[in-house]
Design an enzyme around this catalytic site. Structure first.
Site, PDB file in Angstrom:
ATOM      1  N   PHE A 112     -49.905 -28.264   0.359  1.00 24.94           N
ATOM      2  CA  PHE A 112     -50.144 -26.735   0.635  1.00 24.94           C
ATOM      3  C   PHE A 112     -49.884 -26.186   0.326  1.00 24.94           C
ATOM      4  O   PHE A 112     -48.660 -24.762   0.392  1.00 24.94           O
ATOM      5  CB  PHE A 112     -51.405 -26.582   0.745  1.00 24.94           C
ATOM      6  CG  PHE A 112     -52.372 -27.603   0.646  1.00 24.94           C
ATOM      7  CD1 PHE A 112     -53.485 -26.595  -0.330  1.00 24.94           C
ATOM      8  CD2 PHE A 112     -52.971 -28.472   1.050  1.00 24.94           C
ATOM      9  CE1 PHE A 112     -54.803 -26.918  -1.201  1.00 24.94           C
ATOM     10  CE2 PHE A 112     -54.896 -29.154   0.596  1.00 24.94           C
ATOM     11  CZ  PHE A 112     -55.700 -27.585  -0.310  1.00 24.94           C
ATOM     12  N   GLN A 150     -58.477 -35.586   4.328  1.00 25.56           N
ATOM     13  CA  GLN A 150     -58.599 -34.107   4.662  1.00 25.56           C
ATOM     14  C   GLN A 150     -58.347 -33.581   2.808  1.00 25.56           C
ATOM     15  O   GLN A 150     -58.782 -32.503   2.341  1.00 25.56           O
ATOM     16  CB  GLN A 150     -58.032 -33.335   5.343  1.00 25.56           C
ATOM     17  CG  GLN A 150     -57.585 -32.802   7.175  1.00 25.56           C
ATOM     18  CD  GLN A 150     -55.887 -32.491   7.189  1.00 25.56           C
ATOM     19  OE1 GLN A 150     -55.936 -31.116   7.417  1.00 25.56           O
ATOM     20  NE2 GLN A 150     -55.342 -33.010   7.640  1.00 25.56           N
ATOM     21  N   HIS A 165     -63.248 -32.275   4.221  1.00 27.04           N
ATOM     22  CA  HIS A 165     -62.974 -31.167   3.239  1.00 27.04           C
ATOM     23  C   HIS A 165     -63.399 -31.256   1.717  1.00 27.04           C
ATOM     24  O   HIS A 165     -63.271 -30.492   1.177  1.00 27.04           O
ATOM     25  CB  HIS A 165     -61.276 -30.630   3.398  1.00 27.04           C
ATOM     26  CG  HIS A 165     -60.817 -30.236   4.739  1.00 27.04           C
ATOM     27  ND1 HIS A 165     -59.545 -30.073   4.814  1.00 27.04           N
ATOM     28  CD2 HIS A 165     -61.518 -29.986   5.708  1.00 27.04           C
ATOM     29  CE1 HIS A 165     -59.330 -29.625   5.783  1.00 27.04           C
ATOM     30  NE2 HIS A 165     -60.492 -29.550   6.526  1.00 27.04           N
ATOM     31  N   CYS A 186     -75.277 -25.905  -5.729  1.00 23.48           N
ATOM     32  CA  CYS A 186     -75.320 -24.788  -5.564  1.00 23.48           C
ATOM     33  C   CYS A 186     -75.843 -24.220  -4.523  1.00 23.48           C
ATOM     34  O   CYS A 186     -76.478 -25.094  -3.275  1.00 23.48           O
ATOM     35  CB  CYS A 186     -76.808 -24.104  -6.722  1.00 23.48           C
ATOM     36  SG  CYS A 186     -77.956 -22.676  -5.727  1.00 23.48           S
ATOM     37  N   CYS A 230     -79.393 -23.427  -3.224  1.00 25.15           N
ATOM     38  CA  CYS A 230     -80.391 -24.092  -3.170  1.00 25.15           C
ATOM     39  C   CYS A 230     -79.897 -25.594  -3.730  1.00 25.15           C
ATOM     40  O   CYS A 230     -80.245 -26.902  -3.307  1.00 25.15           O
ATOM     41  CB  CYS A 230     -81.274 -24.186  -4.513  1.00 25.15           C
ATOM     42  SG  CYS A 230     -80.943 -24.792  -5.852  1.00 25.15           S
ATOM     43  N   ILE A 263     -43.661 -41.479   3.353  1.00 30.14           N
ATOM     44  CA  ILE A 263     -45.105 -41.921   2.951  1.00 30.14           C
ATOM     45  C   ILE A 263     -44.747 -42.759   2.132  1.00 30.14           C
ATOM     46  O   ILE A 263     -44.583 -43.602   2.820  1.00 30.14           O
ATOM     47  CB  ILE A 263     -46.259 -41.275   2.491  1.00 30.14           C
ATOM     48  CG1 ILE A 263     -46.621 -39.855   3.711  1.00 30.14           C
ATOM     49  CG2 ILE A 263     -47.799 -42.000   3.219  1.00 30.14           C
ATOM     50  CD1 ILE A 263     -47.701 -38.936   3.334  1.00 30.14           C
TER      51      ILE A 263
HETATM   52  P1  OAD Z   1     -50.084 -29.930   3.525  1.00 32.94           P
HETATM   53  O1  OAD Z   1     -49.966 -28.972   3.083  1.00 32.94           O
HETATM   54  O2  OAD Z   1     -50.319 -28.402   4.681  1.00 32.94           O
HETATM   55  O3  OAD Z   1     -49.222 -30.591   4.654  1.00 32.94           O
HETATM   56  C1  OAD Z   1     -48.968 -31.804   4.393  1.00 32.94           C
HETATM   57  C2  OAD Z   1     -47.148 -32.326   4.676  1.00 32.94           C
HETATM   58  O4  OAD Z   1     -47.076 -33.485   4.534  1.00 32.94           O
HETATM   59  C3  OAD Z   1     -46.863 -31.243   4.853  1.00 32.94           C
HETATM   60  O5  OAD Z   1     -46.341 -30.931   6.552  1.00 32.94           O
HETATM   61  C4  OAD Z   1     -45.645 -31.889   4.143  1.00 32.94           C
HETATM   62  O6  OAD Z   1     -44.215 -31.783   5.473  1.00 32.94           O
HETATM   63  C5  OAD Z   1     -45.660 -33.682   4.412  1.00 32.94           C
HETATM   64  N1  OAD Z   1     -45.017 -33.984   2.976  1.00 32.94           N
HETATM   65  C6  OAD Z   1     -45.356 -33.774   1.695  1.00 32.94           C
HETATM   66  N2  OAD Z   1     -44.981 -35.368   0.824  1.00 32.94           N
HETATM   67  C7  OAD Z   1     -45.369 -35.596   2.032  1.00 32.94           C
HETATM   68  C8  OAD Z   1     -43.792 -37.156   1.619  1.00 32.94           C
HETATM   69  N3  OAD Z   1     -44.544 -37.938   0.250  1.00 32.94           N
HETATM   70  N4  OAD Z   1     -43.603 -37.930   2.769  1.00 32.94           N
HETATM   71  C9  OAD Z   1     -44.028 -37.413   4.655  1.00 32.94           C
HETATM   72  N5  OAD Z   1     -44.440 -36.789   4.384  1.00 32.94           N
HETATM   73  C10 OAD Z   1     -44.950 -35.650   2.898  1.00 32.94           C
HETATM   74  O7  OAD Z   1     -51.600 -30.509   3.336  1.00 32.94           O
HETATM   75  P2  OAD Z   1     -52.249 -30.792   4.396  1.00 32.94           P
HETATM   76  O8  OAD Z   1     -52.263 -30.878   5.875  1.00 32.94           O
HETATM   77  O9  OAD Z   1     -53.671 -31.987   3.934  1.00 32.94           O
HETATM   78  O10 OAD Z   1     -57.555 -27.629   3.537  1.00 32.94           O
HETATM   79  O11 OAD Z   1     -53.733 -29.020   4.573  1.00 32.94           O
HETATM   80  C11 OAD Z   1     -54.748 -29.211   5.374  1.00 32.94           C
HETATM   81  C12 OAD Z   1     -55.305 -27.936   5.000  1.00 32.94           C
HETATM   82  O12 OAD Z   1     -55.225 -27.563   4.688  1.00 32.94           O
HETATM   83  C13 OAD Z   1     -55.896 -28.479   3.517  1.00 32.94           C
HETATM   84  O13 OAD Z   1     -57.176 -29.453   3.411  1.00 32.94           O
HETATM   85  C14 OAD Z   1     -56.886 -27.765   2.627  1.00 32.94           C
HETATM   86  C15 OAD Z   1     -55.518 -26.443   3.045  1.00 32.94           C
HETATM   87  O14 OAD Z   1     -56.346 -25.518   3.533  1.00 32.94           O
HETATM   88  C16 OAD Z   1     -59.189 -26.342   2.089  1.00 32.94           C
HETATM   89  O15 OAD Z   1     -58.299 -26.356   1.619  1.00 32.94           O
HETATM   90  C17 OAD Z   1     -59.613 -26.236   3.717  1.00 32.94           C
HETATM   91 ZN    ZN Z   2     -79.992 -22.932  -6.987  1.00 32.74          ZN
END
Ligand code: OAD
Ligand code: ZN
Length: 245
Positions: free
Chosen positions: A33, A99, A119, A127, A130, A237
């Site tokens: 993201f 997440q 998440h 829906c 319901c 990773i």
């Molecule tokens: P982010 O995109 O915020 O963070 C991903 C992290 O992984 C970043 O800090 C990158 O530097 C790191 N990264 C990416 N690829 C990597 C790799 N190959 N090796 C090491 N590090 C790497 O994603 P989340 O923290 O998962 O929620 O985001 C949290 C929530 O924000 C998500 O679940 C989503 C979003 O809005 C909802 O949709 C409710």
């Molecule tokens: Zn419904």
């Protein structure tokens, strides 16, 4: 090396928990993201209140989802997913809190009982009024037949939404409780590929640390939690977990 240290931490731990974010799946071709070029640099997220209130927001949310799903249809678990599945199978991890909504932990063989999806899950829809379940194929067929208009619930007319959690939407209670139970009882908490800026999810590493667990952060970028971590591994990773494959 950092890998050696991580291995030592795992060996010393009785109950280790992995906490994963979108960075775990970037090596599978799924963008995260908040990295440059990440999803939120292309589109502003659609908040839950807007989704519920405005048909146009629902149409746009479904349009984006079908584009995303088509481009990641062939995504396979990466080294990170496979290493974590191995560690779990060997009894060296007591659970995974994610997440992510991409289903790649399950695809790597992690049983549902060992996985907490904070998440939600993007592989079906419900829906909002319901709770009736709808399959994505059903939604897509109607969406396309109507020229890009999202269908409403056949039973009650309510809005149909993918079973993921949007900003402004209540967290799933059962998953929150399971994550809290894992976090409360662990002695090692390993964050992999999360920017740790979205709450309440980002509260779990903090909770673990407060309870005296060791905290490890694996991320190619710095995070706000690095200074409270016992070990920070600033690397890809897949490379870091390679020895556990
Ligand atoms: P982010 O995109 O915020 O963070 C991903 C992290 O992984 C970043 O800090 C990158 O530097 C790191 N990264 C990416 N690829 C990597 C790799 N190959 N090796 C090491 N590090 C790497 O994603 P989340 O923290 O998962 O929620 O985001 C949290 C929530 O924000 C998500 O679940 C989503 C979003 O809005 C909802 O949709 C409710
Ligand atoms: Zn419904």
């Amino acid at each position: 090396t950092a890998q050696r240290e991580l291995a030592d931490f795992l060996t010393a731990a009785d109950r280790a928990v992995a906490f994963t974010g979108a960075g775990l799946s970037t090596e599978c071709g799924i963008p995260d993201f908040r990295s440059p070029g990440g999803l939120w640099s292309r589109n502003k997220p659609i908040a839950f209140g807007d989704f519920r209130a405005h048909p146009a927001a629902r149409n746009e949310a479904w349009r984006r989802k079908f584009v995303m799903d088509a481009s990641f249809a062939g995504a396979q678990p990466g080294r990170g997913h496979r290493a974590l599945a191995n560690l779990l199978a060997q009894g060296r991890l007591s659970g995974i809190i994610t997440q992510n909504i991409d289903g790649l932990h399950q695809a790597s063989g992690v049983p549902d009982m060992d996985l907490v999806e904070l998440h939600g899950n993007g592989t079906y829809a419900t829906c909002l009024d319901c709770r009736r379940r709808y399959e994505l194929g059903w939604v897509k067929t109607r969406f396309e037949a109507a020229g890009g208009i999202a269908p409403d619930c056949e039973a009650c007319g309510g809005p149909i939404k993918s079973a993921t959690i949007s900003f402004g939407q209540a967290m799933p209670e059962r998953e929150m409780a399971r994550a809290a139970a894992l976090t409360d009882t662990c002695d090692l908490f390993i964050v992999l590929g999360s920017s740790l800026v979205v709450y309440p999810a980002a509260g779990f590493p903090l909770m673990a640390r407060r309870n005296g667990a060791r905290l490890v952060i694996v991320n190619r970028q710095p995070t706000d939690f690095d200074e409270m971590a016992d070990l920070v591994v600033r690397d890809d990773i897949g490379d870091v977990l390679e020895p556990f494959l």
